[in-house]
Design an enzyme around this catalytic site. Sequence first.
Site, PDB file in Angstrom:
ATOM      1  N   GLU A  57       0.806  -1.219   0.000  1.00 47.97           N
ATOM      2  CA  GLU A  57       0.000   0.000   0.000  1.00 47.97           C
ATOM      3  C   GLU A  57       0.840   1.271   0.000  1.00 47.97           C
ATOM      4  OE1 GLU A  57      -2.586  -3.301   1.246  1.00 47.97           O
ATOM      5  OE2 GLU A  57      -0.608  -2.613   1.916  1.00 47.97           O
ATOM      6  N   HIS A 115      -9.313  -5.399  11.460  1.00 48.48           N
ATOM      7  CA  HIS A 115     -10.008  -5.271  10.178  1.00 48.48           C
ATOM      8  C   HIS A 115     -11.406  -4.659  10.345  1.00 48.48           C
ATOM      9  CE1 HIS A 115      -6.855  -8.115   9.163  1.00 48.48           C
ATOM     10  NE2 HIS A 115      -7.115  -7.940   7.877  1.00 48.48           N
TER      11      HIS A 115
END
Length: 326
Positions: free
Chosen positions: A60, A129
Site C-alpha cells: 500500500e 479489520h
Amino acid sequence: MKTIQFREAICEAMSEEMRRDESIYLMGEEVAEYNGAYKASKGMLDEFGAKRVIDTPISELGFAGIAIGSTMTGNRPIVEYMTFNFSLVGIDQIINNAAKIRQMSGGQLKCPIVFRGPTGSAGQLAATHSQAFENWFANTPGLKVIVPSNPYDAKGLLKAAIRDDDPVIFMESEQMYGDKGEVPEGEYILPIGVAEIKREGTDVTIVSFGKIIKEAYKAADELEKDGISCEIIDLRTVRPYDKQAILKSVKKTNRLVILEEAWPFGNVSTEISHMVQAEAFDYLDAPIYKINTADTPAPYSPVLLAEWLPNHNDVVEGVKKVMYRK
C-alpha cells in the site's frame, strides 16, 4: 431510473469517468484480473486494458506513492484499498504528501486522486479489520472525506470525487456492496459537502452517515409508533460537512442525536456536538446525545461484537433520553 447494487454503482461511476477522461486510471490489489475484491471493478480490465486497470503487489505504501506522484504528471488516479485498515500502511503518503502537495508547492501543483475502499466493521473480522478511520482522515487539512450510504449517493459522489482537483477519501462498506437502490439512467453528479434529509421530522434530529444510518431508519420507524417524529440527516460528506443543514434541523426540532460507527473519543460526532452547542445552544431543549461503538478494539466474538456496535435500540434509547421519555 434503474435498480443496481452498490458495487455496480461504484463500477459505473469509475467506468463513466474513465471513458470521459483518459488520464484517469484505477490501481489496487486484485482490481483487474479478479474484477476487484468485492467485484466493484467487474469488467473494467476488459474495457480499459492493463495500463489503466492495474493490479498491484501487496504494498500500500508503494502504490499510494506511485499514484500520488503520477498526479504531478497530469494523471487522475483512483486507488482502491481492500479495506481502509490497510491504508495505515500507506498513510504517510496520504497525510504527508497527497494532503499537502498543493500548499507546499505554493499552489503550483494539485493532487487529483481518489482513495477508495471499505471502512468500519463487516462482521467477525476482528480488531485490526473492523476500524472506522473517517475522523482520522477528516482531521487532516487538504483531504475531503465522503462516506455514502446507498447506491444513488455512491455513484453521484464518486463521480464528483474523481473530477475534484484535490485528494478525496471515499469510504464504502463491505456490508453494503450488495445493497440495491435506484439510480438515474443518465449521468448525474452530486455536490461534495451537501447533506440530505432522508426523513422529515419535527421532534428530534438524528445525524448519521455510512452503513450505520440504517439503524437510525429502524429506530425512527419504532419511535413513530410512540408518537415521536424523527428527522434523519445523512451527512454523506464528512469533510466538509454540511453545517447549515444540521443547524436548520436542530433549530426546528430542538434536539440532536448523533449516530456514528467510531470510537467515542475525538470523532465526527464530537465535532458536530461542539459546532451545534457553539452556534445553536439557545435552540436546544436537551443535551446533545451521541452514540458510538464501545471504547475498545472490535471483538471477534459475535456476542461481544453485537454489544460493541451501535444498533437501533441504542438510537431509540438516545432519542427517548433527549425527549425526557422512558
